[in-house]
Scaffold this motif. Structure first.
Motif, PDB file in Angstrom:
ATOM      1  N   ALA A 165      -8.114  -9.505  -3.996  1.00 55.00           N
ATOM      2  CA  ALA A 165      -6.782  -8.924  -3.794  1.00 55.00           C
ATOM      3  C   ALA A 165      -5.893  -9.893  -3.012  1.00 55.00           C
ATOM      4  N   GLY A 166      -6.450 -10.567  -1.996  1.00 54.17           N
ATOM      5  CA  GLY A 166      -5.689 -11.556  -1.234  1.00 54.17           C
ATOM      6  C   GLY A 166      -5.260 -12.715  -2.114  1.00 54.17           C
ATOM      7  N   GLY A 167      -6.137 -13.147  -3.009  1.00 60.03           N
ATOM      8  CA  GLY A 167      -5.804 -14.228  -3.931  1.00 60.03           C
ATOM      9  C   GLY A 167      -4.669 -13.846  -4.861  1.00 60.03           C
ATOM     10  N   VAL A 168      -4.678 -12.587  -5.343  1.00 55.94           N
ATOM     11  CA  VAL A 168      -3.603 -12.102  -6.216  1.00 55.94           C
ATOM     12  C   VAL A 168      -2.286 -12.085  -5.453  1.00 55.94           C
ATOM     13  N   LEU A 169      -2.310 -11.649  -4.196  1.00 59.64           N
ATOM     14  CA  LEU A 169      -1.082 -11.626  -3.394  1.00 59.64           C
ATOM     15  C   LEU A 169      -0.538 -13.039  -3.161  1.00 59.64           C
ATOM     16  N   VAL A 170      -1.409 -13.992  -2.899  1.00 61.77           N
ATOM     17  CA  VAL A 170      -0.972 -15.378  -2.705  1.00 61.77           C
ATOM     18  C   VAL A 170      -0.371 -15.920  -4.000  1.00 61.77           C
ATOM     19  N   ALA A 171      -1.030 -15.665  -5.147  1.00 58.20           N
ATOM     20  CA  ALA A 171      -0.504 -16.120  -6.433  1.00 58.20           C
ATOM     21  C   ALA A 171       0.852 -15.486  -6.727  1.00 58.20           C
ATOM     22  N   ALA A 172       1.006 -14.209  -6.403  1.00 57.96           N
ATOM     23  CA  ALA A 172       2.292 -13.540  -6.611  1.00 57.96           C
ATOM     24  C   ALA A 172       3.372 -14.169  -5.732  1.00 57.96           C
ATOM     25  N   GLY A 173       3.029 -14.517  -4.505  1.00 57.64           N
ATOM     26  CA  GLY A 173       3.985 -15.157  -3.601  1.00 57.64           C
ATOM     27  C   GLY A 173       4.415 -16.518  -4.111  1.00 57.64           C
ATOM     28  N   VAL A 174       3.477 -17.298  -4.614  1.00 53.94           N
ATOM     29  CA  VAL A 174       3.804 -18.610  -5.174  1.00 53.94           C
ATOM     30  C   VAL A 174       4.681 -18.454  -6.413  1.00 53.94           C
TER      31      VAL A 174
END
Length: 190
Positions: A165-174
């Motif tokens: 979930a943290g990885g998805v949030l980081v990808a969404a931010g990028v």
């Protein structure tokens, strides 16, 4: 269009970089001699093969351990091959540190193989009585998993779902950052 070309080029570069170790490994695999297998354990060097199955005068053949200054089979430390028709072996003990060449010659005169081996110095572990006594005195006071700082959930061990979930949030931010920067780069129309 320009961003797409850059992504395609970087993708090709990454693919080429990923394929390079595989290419080098395939090249090295061709050069490996599989007729003999040389291994070390401390100061003992052992060679095994399956190519010297035929006996001649009760012998399966000989192996020689050559140091760096020796040039031919007769100059090295020789050992007689022993074993069965499926596996033959020879060993040398008390070998000093250095690089050696192992040559195996079967009883019929054919060379089964040649391989280099490096004997590393044997290290003996040292135990400090002071460190052991100190560790026993403080073992009841120190945590088993080390110091886990933080407040509240800072000491919790998160599972794979939380990291995903943290990885998805980081990808969404990028992705959002790229979108905003691309919009700002376009000319404004009125």
């Amino acid at each position: 269009m320009r961003m797409t070309q850059m992504l395609v080029r970087s993708g090709l570069t990454v693919a080429a970089a990923a394929a390079l170790p595989l290419t080098l490994t395939a090249t090295q695999a061709v050069a490996v001699n599989t007729a003999i297998n040389v291994s070390t354990s401390g100061t003992t060097v052992q060679v095994t093969t399956s190519d010297c199955a035929t006996r001649s005068n009760g012998s399966m053949g000989n192996a020689s351990l050559l140091s760096s200054g020796q040039a031919n089979f007769a100059q090295g430390r020789q050992a007689t091959l022993s074993g069965t028709s499926t596996s033959q072996a020879a060993a040398w003990s008390s070998v000093t540190t250095g690089t050696y060449t192992v040559i195996v010659v079967c009883a019929d005169g054919t060379t089964a193989g040649t391989q280099s081996v490096t004997v590393s110095p044997v290290s003996s572990p040292t135990i400090s009585a002071t460190a052991t006594a100190t560790a026993r005195a403080t073992s009841s006071a120190s945590p088993s998993r080390g110091v886990m700082g933080g407040m509240g959930g800072g000491t919790k061990d998160y599972g794979a779902a939380t990291y995903a979930a943290g990885g998805v949030l980081v990808a969404a931010g990028v992705g959002a950052t790229v979108w905003v920067l691309r919009r700002r780069a376009k000319p404004h129309r009125l």
